[in-house]
Design a protein around this motif. Structure first.
Motif, PDB file in Angstrom:
ATOM      1  N   LEU A 213       0.831  -1.198   0.000  1.00 47.36           N
ATOM      2  CA  LEU A 213       0.000   0.000   0.000  1.00 47.36           C
ATOM      3  C   LEU A 213       0.869   1.253   0.000  1.00 47.36           C
ATOM      4  N   GLU A 214       0.496   2.212  -0.836  1.00 47.70           N
ATOM      5  CA  GLU A 214       1.116   3.531  -0.824  1.00 47.70           C
ATOM      6  C   GLU A 214       0.030   4.582  -0.680  1.00 47.70           C
ATOM      7  N   ILE A 215       0.319   5.622   0.091  1.00 51.07           N
ATOM      8  CA  ILE A 215      -0.586   6.755   0.226  1.00 51.07           C
ATOM      9  C   ILE A 215       0.181   8.005  -0.191  1.00 51.07           C
ATOM     10  N   ASP A 216      -0.325   8.695  -1.197  1.00 46.48           N
ATOM     11  CA  ASP A 216       0.343   9.887  -1.733  1.00 46.48           C
ATOM     12  C   ASP A 216       1.805   9.598  -2.076  1.00 46.48           C
ATOM     13  N   GLY A 217       2.032   8.392  -2.639  1.00 45.74           N
ATOM     14  CA  GLY A 217       3.360   8.019  -3.065  1.00 45.74           C
ATOM     15  C   GLY A 217       4.274   7.515  -1.972  1.00 45.74           C
ATOM     16  N   GLU A 218       3.791   7.474  -0.749  1.00 42.75           N
ATOM     17  CA  GLU A 218       4.610   7.022   0.375  1.00 42.75           C
ATOM     18  C   GLU A 218       4.268   5.577   0.722  1.00 42.75           C
ATOM     19  N   PRO A 219       5.239   4.664   0.664  1.00 41.42           N
ATOM     20  CA  PRO A 219       4.964   3.270   1.061  1.00 41.42           C
ATOM     21  C   PRO A 219       4.566   3.203   2.526  1.00 41.42           C
ATOM     22  N   ILE A 220       3.529   2.408   2.814  1.00 41.94           N
ATOM     23  CA  ILE A 220       3.030   2.256   4.176  1.00 41.94           C
ATOM     24  C   ILE A 220       3.679   1.039   4.821  1.00 41.94           C
ATOM     25  N   GLU A 221       4.153   1.217   6.048  1.00 42.41           N
ATOM     26  CA  GLU A 221       4.823   0.140   6.760  1.00 42.41           C
ATOM     27  C   GLU A 221       3.913  -1.088   6.826  1.00 42.41           C
ATOM     28  N   GLU A 222       4.476  -2.248   6.557  1.00 48.81           N
ATOM     29  CA  GLU A 222       3.678  -3.472   6.533  1.00 48.81           C
ATOM     30  C   GLU A 222       3.605  -4.079   7.931  1.00 48.81           C
ATOM     31  N   VAL A 223       2.829  -3.389   8.771  1.00 48.81           N
ATOM     32  CA  VAL A 223       2.521  -3.862  10.122  1.00 48.81           C
ATOM     33  C   VAL A 223       1.024  -3.674  10.339  1.00 48.81           C
ATOM     34  N   GLY A 224       0.458  -4.430  11.270  1.00 45.20           N
ATOM     35  CA  GLY A 224      -0.965  -4.310  11.559  1.00 45.20           C
ATOM     36  C   GLY A 224      -1.372  -2.868  11.817  1.00 45.20           C
ATOM     37  N   PHE A 225      -2.600  -2.525  11.447  1.00 47.89           N
ATOM     38  CA  PHE A 225      -3.035  -1.135  11.529  1.00 47.89           C
ATOM     39  C   PHE A 225      -2.953  -0.586  12.953  1.00 47.89           C
ATOM     40  N   GLY A 226      -3.121  -1.409  13.971  1.00 45.53           N
ATOM     41  CA  GLY A 226      -3.021  -0.937  15.342  1.00 45.53           C
ATOM     42  C   GLY A 226      -1.627  -0.507  15.744  1.00 45.53           C
ATOM     43  N   TYR A 227      -0.621  -0.889  14.991  1.00 47.31           N
ATOM     44  CA  TYR A 227       0.771  -0.515  15.245  1.00 47.31           C
ATOM     45  C   TYR A 227       1.267   0.557  14.275  1.00 47.31           C
ATOM     46  N   ASN A 228       0.408   0.991  13.387  1.00 53.01           N
ATOM     47  CA  ASN A 228       0.856   1.729  12.208  1.00 53.01           C
ATOM     48  C   ASN A 228       0.708   3.236  12.388  1.00 53.01           C
ATOM     49  N   LYS A 229       1.821   3.918  12.655  1.00 55.62           N
ATOM     50  CA  LYS A 229       1.793   5.360  12.897  1.00 55.62           C
ATOM     51  C   LYS A 229       1.361   6.140  11.663  1.00 55.62           C
ATOM     52  N   GLN A 230       1.739   5.683  10.489  1.00 51.42           N
ATOM     53  CA  GLN A 230       1.319   6.385   9.270  1.00 51.42           C
ATOM     54  C   GLN A 230      -0.200   6.368   9.118  1.00 51.42           C
ATOM     55  N   ILE A 231      -0.821   5.280   9.552  1.00 56.18           N
ATOM     56  CA  ILE A 231      -2.267   5.146   9.422  1.00 56.18           C
ATOM     57  C   ILE A 231      -3.000   5.855  10.567  1.00 56.18           C
ATOM     58  N   LEU A 232      -2.576   5.648  11.811  1.00 59.38           N
ATOM     59  CA  LEU A 232      -3.319   6.192  12.946  1.00 59.38           C
ATOM     60  C   LEU A 232      -3.022   7.664  13.199  1.00 59.38           C
ATOM     61  N   THR A 233      -1.769   8.040  13.142  1.00 60.34           N
ATOM     62  CA  THR A 233      -1.439   9.453  13.368  1.00 60.34           C
ATOM     63  C   THR A 233      -1.462  10.238  12.059  1.00 60.34           C
ATOM     64  N   GLY A 234      -0.735   9.755  11.058  1.00 59.45           N
ATOM     65  CA  GLY A 234      -0.646  10.502   9.809  1.00 59.45           C
ATOM     66  C   GLY A 234      -1.977  10.643   9.093  1.00 59.45           C
ATOM     67  N   LEU A 235      -2.706   9.534   8.972  1.00 54.41           N
ATOM     68  CA  LEU A 235      -3.965   9.556   8.221  1.00 54.41           C
ATOM     69  C   LEU A 235      -5.154   9.916   9.101  1.00 54.41           C
ATOM     70  N   LEU A 236      -5.365   9.147  10.170  1.00 54.30           N
ATOM     71  CA  LEU A 236      -6.580   9.332  10.974  1.00 54.30           C
ATOM     72  C   LEU A 236      -6.546  10.630  11.777  1.00 54.30           C
ATOM     73  N   ARG A 237      -5.462  10.873  12.482  1.00 54.71           N
ATOM     74  CA  ARG A 237      -5.392  12.079  13.310  1.00 54.71           C
ATOM     75  C   ARG A 237      -5.169  13.342  12.471  1.00 54.71           C
TER      76      ARG A 237
END
Length: 612
Positions: A289-313
């Motif tokens: 998965l990439e978001i805006d050209g940035e590869p997303i770390e392949e770890v569960g979403f509960g551990y994923n700072k790019q998803i929880l802080t970068g995207l959600l927050r």
């Protein structure tokens, strides 16, 4: 805890027992002001207790369970007074009176803690049909409605709102103030096991139903009559590789070959706009998965700072509570069965390291965990700052104040018994069940449509209560002697029972068993056959549909409600909330993240016939 009147116009609970009304006890102050005051008074141990949300069980006759339960791991007093935990997901409820009595006992126990922080009681869905201790409960004493997929089949957001309002009132009557739902994942992979609690695969409709659901449960803003919602599973749990569920190691990967990641975000963006109190990320691990050209770390979403802080927050602007799904830190051991911690992508980390990564990702609460000592050690060792603990404790306390729990967490046992599952709510639930019945085929029998059924005909039935059937027809034991046969079946799945909870999750192939196909076709050769299939996920019906005189799909419907729909006593109006694919090959060649994308489906999403 004693209630004191400080001035003629102000009553309050003296939660810390100091004989005066402190700001956090003052109901005239805002929830934000009270939160700030209380947070400044709490010990580290009290603040850490706020960051855990685990399972609890009701003892006999509504008493506190002071021993480990079937799923809960510790006596109630140990977790409330010893660990200072005050968020609990309650499991089975036998009666409303018992649940209300238990809530009051639990709140009295919580009042003995240093600042009397009340307990937030949460629940998985419990107003429908599916029994799965890892995801939902059957209605029991509560009014019974279609499962969420069935509510979606109604194509009526007002019906969703009505359900949510009635469920909210029943929850609050017994002391439940937090719903671990709605589940707004798009059902984009036909094999995925958790579709029955979703609103289906149409993004526009899921957004609409999410909005109505939150409005019914929470209102315009959280208050003392609301139930706080935990919208899940961010950022959308539907795109599971091969449809395998991320509860289990073989289902850890989420994939996006169709490039539709943003589509799965739409219901969550709607939930944030409508004030959802909390959001739960799923176990899944994004792959490629990439978001805006940035590869997303392949770890569960509960551990994923790019998803929880970068995207959600940061990107979506969510400042509510982030509650992880269950057991990201420790393995879950129940009896002789084990379910490994869902540490997908971080399996090599130990429990301390997993906890650090979860907090660094931006989560506020650890779901299913009670290891407060571990977090305390991390703070004492200087690895996690107390400031970081404060950040999450603030969010958690704010919801408690908004819900009015600090002012009155108790309920009336008599009122609960009268309201929960009352005749009016049961009638409304039964009506919704009947209307959700989705007619997929209505062939001719002797020149007349098979549905609605004629009154008083002879019926051979399987999978139905004959005492219910006899109210509208004459049951017969031999299909050859019947005017019509009605057989209820369930969607197929591959039985699995190696890991804890695995047997509850219907996974694998969607193909009907060859023996069942042969038997249904044999009956249909001699007697007009109507099949009703309960769909907790799609089924491949091509091998039987041509032989049937009638075919209905249901998503949580009792025999009473189905019979009312088949006879036309209540008009079935259901429309498919997901497509029914034509073959396994079509599923395998579709993109798991692209809703309704199988080639030439047997029945497309939105399909349904009128029989009136």
């Amino acid at each position: 805890m004693t209630t004191i009147t400080a001035r003629p116009e102000t009553s309050y609970r003296d939660l810390n027992g100091n004989g005066r009304m402190d700001p956090f006890e003052n109901p005239q102050l805002s929830a934000e002001e009270r939160t700030a005051d209380l947070l400044s008074r709490l010990s580290l141990e009290e603040k850490v207790g706020l960051l855990f949300h685990t399972v609890i069980e009701i003892g006999p006759d509504g008493d506190l369970l002071e021993q480990p339960g079937a799923v809960s791991k510790s006596p109630t007093t140990e977790v409330v007074l010893g660990r200072l935990i005050n968020h609990f997901n309650v499991h089975r409820i036998k009666s409303a009176r018992e649940a209300a009595r238990w809530n009051n006992a639990l709140q009295r126990l919580a009042a003995q803690t240093p600042h009397g922080i009340p307990v937030t009681v949460s629940t998985d869905p419990r107003h429908a049909f599916v029994e799965n201790v890892g995801a939902s409960f059957t209605a029991g004493p509560f009014s019974q409605w279609p499962d969420a997929l069935g509510m979606a089949a109604l194509r009526n957001s007002e019906a969703v709102r009505e359900f949510a309002e009635r469920a909210r009132d029943e929850y609050r009557a017994v002391g439940i103030t937090m719903a671990l739902h709605p589940q707004v994942d798009l059902a984009s992979e036909p094999r995925w096991a958790r579709q029955i609690q979703t609103f289906g695969a149409d993004p526009d409709l899921v957004v609409e139903y999410t909005t109505a659901y939150l409005d019914g449960f929470q209102g315009r803003s959280l208050n003392a009559s609301s139930v706080a919602c935990v919208t899940k599973h961010f950022p959308g749990a539907g795109p599971q590789l091969d449809g395998e569920d991320a509860h289990f190691p073989y289902g850890r990967e989420q994939v996006y070959p169709g490039g539709t990641f943003d589509v799965h975000l739409r219901p969550f963006a709607a939930a944030i706009r409508n004030g959802t109190a909390a959001i739960m990320p799923y176990y899944g691990m994004p792959v490629g998965l990439e978001i805006d050209g940035e590869p997303i770390e392949e770890v569960g979403f509960g551990y994923n700072k790019q998803i929880l802080t970068g995207l959600l927050r940061e990107k979506l602007g969510f400042d509510g509570v982030i509650l992880t799904d269950w057991e990201l830190v420790n393995d879950n051991i129940v009896g002789d069965q084990v379910l490994p911690a869902r540490a997908w992508g971080v399996e090599e980390l130990d429990a301390r390291q997993r906890m650090v990564k979860i907090l660094e990702a931006g989560a506020d609460q650890f779901g299913g965990e009670q290891c407060t000592d571990l977090l305390l050690d991390l703070v004492h060792d200087g690895i996690i700052s107390e400031t970081r603990i404060d950040e999450s404790a603030r969010r958690v306390l704010l919801v408690k104040f908004q819900l009015g729990l600090f002012d009155d967490p108790f309920v009336d046992e008599e009122a609960a018994a009268a309201l929960v599952g009352n005749a009016e709510s049961r009638r409304a639930g039964l009506e919704a069940q009947s209307r959700s019945v989705t007619v997929l085929k209505n062939g001719l029998v002797n020149g007349t449509p098979a549905l609605p059924l004629a009154s008083g005909i002879k019926v051979y039935a399987e999978g139905m209560d004959l005492s219910v059937l006899s109210r509208a027809a004459t049951p017969v034991a031999d299909p050859a002697k019947a005017d019509v046969a009605i057989i209820r079946i369930e969607a197929p799945f591959e039985a699995r029972d190696d890991l804890f909870l695995e047997s509850y999750f219907h996974q694998g192939s969607l193909e009907l068993r060859p023996g069942l196909v042969h038997r249904l076709r044999t009956i249909a050769a001699t007697t007009p056959l109507i099949v009703d299939i309960t769909l907790d996920r799609p089924a491949l019906l091509a091998p039987i549909v041509d032989a049937l005189s009638g075919l209905t799909a249901t998503f949580g419907v009792s025999d009473d409600a189905l019979l009312a729909a088949l006879t036309g006593t209540r008009t079935p109006t259901g429309r498919l909330p997901v497509e029914l694919p034509r073959s396994m090959e079509a599923i395998q060649h579709s993109a798991p993240d692209a809703p309704s994308s199988t080639r030439d489906p047997l029945f497309p999403i939105g399909f349904g016939l009128d029989i009136s």
